[in-house]
Scaffold this motif. Structure first.
Motif, PDB file in Angstrom:
ATOM      1  N   VAL A  76      34.808 -91.411  16.318  1.00  0.00           N
ATOM      2  CA  VAL A  76      33.618 -91.239  17.154  1.00  0.00           C
ATOM      3  C   VAL A  76      32.959 -92.605  17.305  1.00  0.00           C
ATOM      4  CG1 VAL A  76      31.315 -90.205  17.324  1.00  0.00           C
ATOM      5  CG2 VAL A  76      33.250 -88.835  16.511  1.00  0.00           C
ATOM      6  N   GLY A  77      32.891 -93.086  18.527  1.00  0.00           N
ATOM      7  CA  GLY A  77      32.251 -94.363  18.806  1.00  0.00           C
ATOM      8  C   GLY A  77      30.763 -94.167  19.046  1.00  0.00           C
ATOM      9  N   ALA A  78      29.968 -94.574  18.053  1.00  0.00           N
ATOM     10  CA  ALA A  78      28.509 -94.538  18.160  1.00  0.00           C
ATOM     11  C   ALA A  78      27.989 -95.948  17.942  1.00  0.00           C
ATOM     12  CB  ALA A  78      27.930 -93.576  17.124  1.00  0.00           C
ATOM     13  N   ASP A  79      28.736 -96.903  18.480  1.00  0.00           N
ATOM     14  CA  ASP A  79      28.514 -98.311  18.150  1.00  0.00           C
ATOM     15  C   ASP A  79      27.800 -99.073  19.259  1.00  0.00           C
ATOM     16  OD1 ASP A  79      30.903 -97.824  19.578  1.00  0.00           O
ATOM     17  OD2 ASP A  79      31.838 -99.677  18.916  1.00  0.00           O
ATOM     18  N   GLY A  80      26.964 -98.393  20.009  1.00  0.00           N
ATOM     19  CA  GLY A  80      26.046 -99.084  20.887  1.00  0.00           C
ATOM     20  C   GLY A  80      26.532 -99.289  22.310  1.00  0.00           C
ATOM     21  N   ALA A  81      25.649 -99.926  23.091  1.00  0.00           N
ATOM     22  CA  ALA A  81      25.855-100.050  24.531  1.00  0.00           C
ATOM     23  C   ALA A  81      27.120-100.814  24.884  1.00  0.00           C
ATOM     24  CB  ALA A  81      24.637-100.729  25.157  1.00  0.00           C
ATOM     25  N   ARG A  82      27.487-101.786  24.052  1.00  0.00           N
ATOM     26  CA  ARG A  82      28.709-102.560  24.300  1.00  0.00           C
ATOM     27  C   ARG A  82      29.756-102.177  23.262  1.00  0.00           C
ATOM     28  NH1 ARG A  82      24.691-106.860  25.521  1.00  0.00           N
ATOM     29  NH2 ARG A  82      24.767-107.186  27.786  1.00  0.00           N
ATOM     30  N   SER A  83      30.203-100.967  23.343  1.00  0.00           N
ATOM     31  CA  SER A  83      31.045-100.352  22.314  1.00  0.00           C
ATOM     32  C   SER A  83      32.441-100.972  22.249  1.00  0.00           C
ATOM     33  CB  SER A  83      31.166 -98.855  22.606  1.00  0.00           C
ATOM     34  OG  SER A  83      32.141 -98.248  21.786  1.00  0.00           O
ATOM     35  N   VAL A  86      33.444 -97.996  29.757  1.00  0.00           N
ATOM     36  CA  VAL A  86      32.443 -98.844  29.112  1.00  0.00           C
ATOM     37  C   VAL A  86      31.248 -99.009  30.049  1.00  0.00           C
ATOM     38  CG1 VAL A  86      34.124-100.089  27.712  1.00  0.00           C
ATOM     39  CG2 VAL A  86      33.524-100.960  29.976  1.00  0.00           C
ATOM     40  N   ASN A  87      30.086 -99.241  29.477  1.00  0.00           N
ATOM     41  CA  ASN A  87      28.872 -99.452  30.264  1.00  0.00           C
ATOM     42  C   ASN A  87      28.956-100.775  31.016  1.00  0.00           C
ATOM     43  OD1 ASN A  87      27.067 -97.165  29.375  1.00  0.00           O
ATOM     44  ND2 ASN A  87      27.491 -98.083  27.372  1.00  0.00           N
ATOM     45  N   ARG A  88      28.488-100.751  32.252  1.00  0.00           N
ATOM     46  CA  ARG A  88      28.500-101.966  33.069  1.00  0.00           C
ATOM     47  C   ARG A  88      27.138-102.295  33.675  1.00  0.00           C
ATOM     48  NH1 ARG A  88      33.605-103.529  33.133  1.00  0.00           N
ATOM     49  NH2 ARG A  88      35.262-101.968  32.970  1.00  0.00           N
ATOM     50  N   ARG A  89      26.211-101.354  33.663  1.00  0.00           N
ATOM     51  CA  ARG A  89      24.885-101.613  34.223  1.00  0.00           C
ATOM     52  C   ARG A  89      23.867-101.538  33.091  1.00  0.00           C
ATOM     53  NH1 ARG A  89      24.118-101.915  39.425  1.00  0.00           N
ATOM     54  NH2 ARG A  89      21.949-101.247  39.292  1.00  0.00           N
ATOM     55  N   PHE A  90      23.141-102.631  32.909  1.00  0.00           N
ATOM     56  CA  PHE A  90      22.224-102.730  31.784  1.00  0.00           C
ATOM     57  C   PHE A  90      20.852-103.229  32.224  1.00  0.00           C
ATOM     58  CE2 PHE A  90      26.432-103.587  30.007  1.00  0.00           C
ATOM     59  CZ  PHE A  90      26.462-102.754  28.892  1.00  0.00           C
ATOM     60  N   VAL A 127      21.912 -98.246  31.815  1.00  0.00           N
ATOM     61  CA  VAL A 127      21.199 -97.395  32.775  1.00  0.00           C
ATOM     62  C   VAL A 127      22.092 -96.974  33.935  1.00  0.00           C
ATOM     63  CG1 VAL A 127      18.861 -98.174  32.228  1.00  0.00           C
ATOM     64  CG2 VAL A 127      20.237 -99.473  33.876  1.00  0.00           C
ATOM     65  N   GLY A 128      23.400 -96.999  33.723  1.00  0.00           N
ATOM     66  CA  GLY A 128      24.327 -96.560  34.763  1.00  0.00           C
ATOM     67  C   GLY A 128      24.638 -95.084  34.703  1.00  0.00           C
ATOM     68  N   GLY A 129      24.004 -94.371  33.779  1.00  0.00           N
ATOM     69  CA  GLY A 129      24.284 -92.942  33.631  1.00  0.00           C
ATOM     70  C   GLY A 129      25.414 -92.689  32.651  1.00  0.00           C
ATOM     71  N   VAL A 130      25.600 -91.425  32.327  1.00  0.00           N
ATOM     72  CA  VAL A 130      26.676 -91.034  31.409  1.00  0.00           C
ATOM     73  C   VAL A 130      28.019 -91.477  31.987  1.00  0.00           C
ATOM     74  CG1 VAL A 130      27.854 -89.079  30.331  1.00  0.00           C
ATOM     75  CG2 VAL A 130      25.372 -89.063  30.551  1.00  0.00           C
ATOM     76  N   LEU A 131      28.838 -92.092  31.144  1.00  0.00           N
ATOM     77  CA  LEU A 131      30.148 -92.565  31.587  1.00  0.00           C
ATOM     78  C   LEU A 131      31.060 -91.382  31.919  1.00  0.00           C
ATOM     79  CD1 LEU A 131      30.604 -95.394  28.938  1.00  0.00           C
ATOM     80  CD2 LEU A 131      29.820 -95.618  31.309  1.00  0.00           C
ATOM     81  N   ARG A 132      32.032 -91.631  32.772  1.00  0.00           N
ATOM     82  CA  ARG A 132      32.901 -90.531  33.211  1.00  0.00           C
ATOM     83  C   ARG A 132      33.933 -90.162  32.156  1.00  0.00           C
ATOM     84  NH1 ARG A 132      31.530 -93.178  37.926  1.00  0.00           N
ATOM     85  NH2 ARG A 132      30.908 -91.803  39.646  1.00  0.00           N
ATOM     86  N   ARG A 133      34.661 -91.135  31.655  1.00  0.00           N
ATOM     87  CA  ARG A 133      35.745 -90.847  30.692  1.00  0.00           C
ATOM     88  C   ARG A 133      35.222 -91.116  29.292  1.00  0.00           C
ATOM     89  NH1 ARG A 133      40.973 -93.140  28.817  1.00  0.00           N
ATOM     90  NH2 ARG A 133      42.301 -91.322  28.443  1.00  0.00           N
ATOM     91  N   LEU A 134      34.862 -90.043  28.605  1.00  0.00           N
ATOM     92  CA  LEU A 134      34.194 -90.126  27.307  1.00  0.00           C
ATOM     93  C   LEU A 134      35.086 -89.743  26.133  1.00  0.00           C
ATOM     94  CD1 LEU A 134      30.796 -88.388  28.192  1.00  0.00           C
ATOM     95  CD2 LEU A 134      31.214 -90.828  27.942  1.00  0.00           C
ATOM     96  N   ALA A 135      36.212 -89.124  26.386  1.00  0.00           N
ATOM     97  CA  ALA A 135      37.016 -88.600  25.278  1.00  0.00           C
ATOM     98  C   ALA A 135      38.502 -88.722  25.589  1.00  0.00           C
ATOM     99  CB  ALA A 135      36.668 -87.135  25.013  1.00  0.00           C
ATOM    100  N   CYS A 136      39.283 -88.858  24.522  1.00  0.00           N
ATOM    101  CA  CYS A 136      40.740 -88.853  24.594  1.00  0.00           C
ATOM    102  C   CYS A 136      41.243 -88.270  23.282  1.00  0.00           C
ATOM    103  CB  CYS A 136      41.267 -90.274  24.814  1.00  0.00           C
ATOM    104  SG  CYS A 136      40.999 -91.390  23.419  1.00  0.00           S
ATOM    105  N   PRO A 137      42.528 -88.030  23.126  1.00  0.00           N
ATOM    106  CA  PRO A 137      43.006 -87.424  21.875  1.00  0.00           C
ATOM    107  C   PRO A 137      42.708 -88.234  20.622  1.00  0.00           C
ATOM    108  CG  PRO A 137      44.649 -87.164  23.591  1.00  0.00           C
ATOM    109  CD  PRO A 137      43.597 -88.065  24.162  1.00  0.00           C
TER     110      PRO A 137
END
Length: 376
Positions: A138-145, A155-159, A246-256
């Motif tokens: 589980v990646g809970a390691d911040g905006a630039r994970s 990954v986040n691109r709008r900050f 502030v780009g909103g929830v990312l689209r691809r959030l999970a994988c196996p």
């Protein structure tokens, strides 16, 4: 182990607690040696969060009901007053420690001073400890994970980049209030703020990096010198700061191999930039999805953690974020505040500031009904 959580912020610790409660073998790692170090959030909890989640009252400051919205001229602010307690500012170091104890009480192990390096094929390497194997990360390691990159997730691109000073105030000298200044000269694309709950004052600014040419710290110091609602420090001054996605929830959030929560997932309101409510709500869904997937091995369970579906519920907020970002001159900001003075404008401002819809509800129960749902 079953699950490695990278990051001991509120999202990581809350997810870890829920997973351990479900009987999984969970470990949390964080590069910080103390949870009081490197705090990046103001710690503003909104009414909706406090209604739905158990945040101990003694960790929260006095309630705030008044919001004052200022134009760049700082003249004649719009005052909005709610008939309910809308905001409370938390002692975030104490909140993190409380969340850590709750996670450990549920059975999770929390290790501080351990820096994640990378992960591949279930093997996780650290800079300061022996590698471990984990069925799921589980990646809970911040905006630039870093976890997001290693797992091949979005990954986040709008900050925005934010900076804040925090200090105690003399008891009984002020009435709790939230002062917001719309001025692109000091906060391009966002606000300058002072929230004083009569116990502590938080003075901050945030803006788009490409428009903060003199540096965010310089803008903060200039704003703090004459910020409305500012008070003289009655004790030590703490500085905070960091990126805000502030780009909103990312689209691809999970994988196996894993998934993302909190800022790593873009779980921040695009409009208000608030992240505490989203991180708690999405952590509940993340824990249910993770537990369901590890219990069944069915990758279809992961499809329930779908950022694309969540983004569809953010269209209005994302449009308003773009409009907010376009306010780049004092004249435009003055015009916006003037428009908000009318009945319709005040109603819109009150809906944004006092409404119940800053982040959509995320219901984890249908994901894995056999597991049940913990009491909050």
């Amino acid at each position: 182990m079953d699950v490695l959580v990278v990051g001991a912020g509120l999202a990581g610790l809350h997810t870890a607690r829920l997973l351990a409660w479900r009987g999984l073998n969970v470990m949390v790692v964080d590069r910080r040696r103390s949870l009081s170090a490197g705090i990046r959030t103001t710690g503003i909890f909104v009414r909706r969060t406090l209604d739905d989640f158990d945040v101990p009252d003694h960790l929260l400051g006095p309630a705030v009901r008044d919001v004052l919205l200022y134009p760049p001229s700082r003249r004649a602010p719009i005052r909005l007053t709610s008939d309910r307690d809308e905001y409370r500012v938390a002692d975030m170091a104490a909140v993190y420690e409380h969340a850590r104890r709750a996670a450990e009480s549920a059975g999770a192990r929390v290790l501080l001073g351990v820096r994640y390096v990378d992960a591949s094929m279930g093997l996780v390497r650290f800079a300061d400890a022996e590698p471990v194997t984990a069925r799921f990360i589980v990646g809970a390691d911040g905006a630039r994970s870093r976890v997001a990159r290693d797992l091949g997730l979005d990954v986040n691109r709008r900050f925005l980049v934010g900076a804040e000073i925090v200090h105690p105030v003399a008891s009984g000298t002020t009435t709790p209030a939230f002062h917001c200044v719309l001025d692109p000269r000091i906060a391009p694309g966002y606000l300058g703020w002072v929230i004083d709950d009569g116990r502590n004052a938080h003075v901050g600014v945030a803006g788009y990096p490409d428009a903060t040419r003199t540096g965010i710290r310089h803008l903060l110091d200039a704003f703090a010198a004459d910020a409305p609602g500012g008070t003289t420090p009655a004790g030590p001054v703490e500085r905070r700061g960091g990126p805000i996605p502030v780009g909103g929830v990312l689209r691809r959030l999970a994988c196996p191999a894993g998934l993302l929560v909190g800022d790593a997932a873009g779980a921040v309101s695009p409009l208000t930039a608030g992240g505490l409510d989203p991180c708690l709500r999405m952590s509940e869904l993340a824990a249910a999805v993770t537990a369901g997937y590890l219990r069944t091995g069915d990758q279809r369970v992961l499809s329930r953690y779908d950022g694309g579906a969540l983004r569809a519920r953010f269209r209005g907020r994302l449009l308003l974020r773009r409009a907010f970002a376009g306010i780049r001159s004092p004249a435009a900001a003055e015009a916006v505040v003037t428009a908000l003075r009318g009945r319709a404008g005040r109603a819109l401002a009150a809906r944004i500031l006092f409404g119940d819809g800053s982040f959509p509800d995320v219901d984890p129960r249908p994901v894995d009904p056999a597991i049940g749902h913990p009491h909050r």
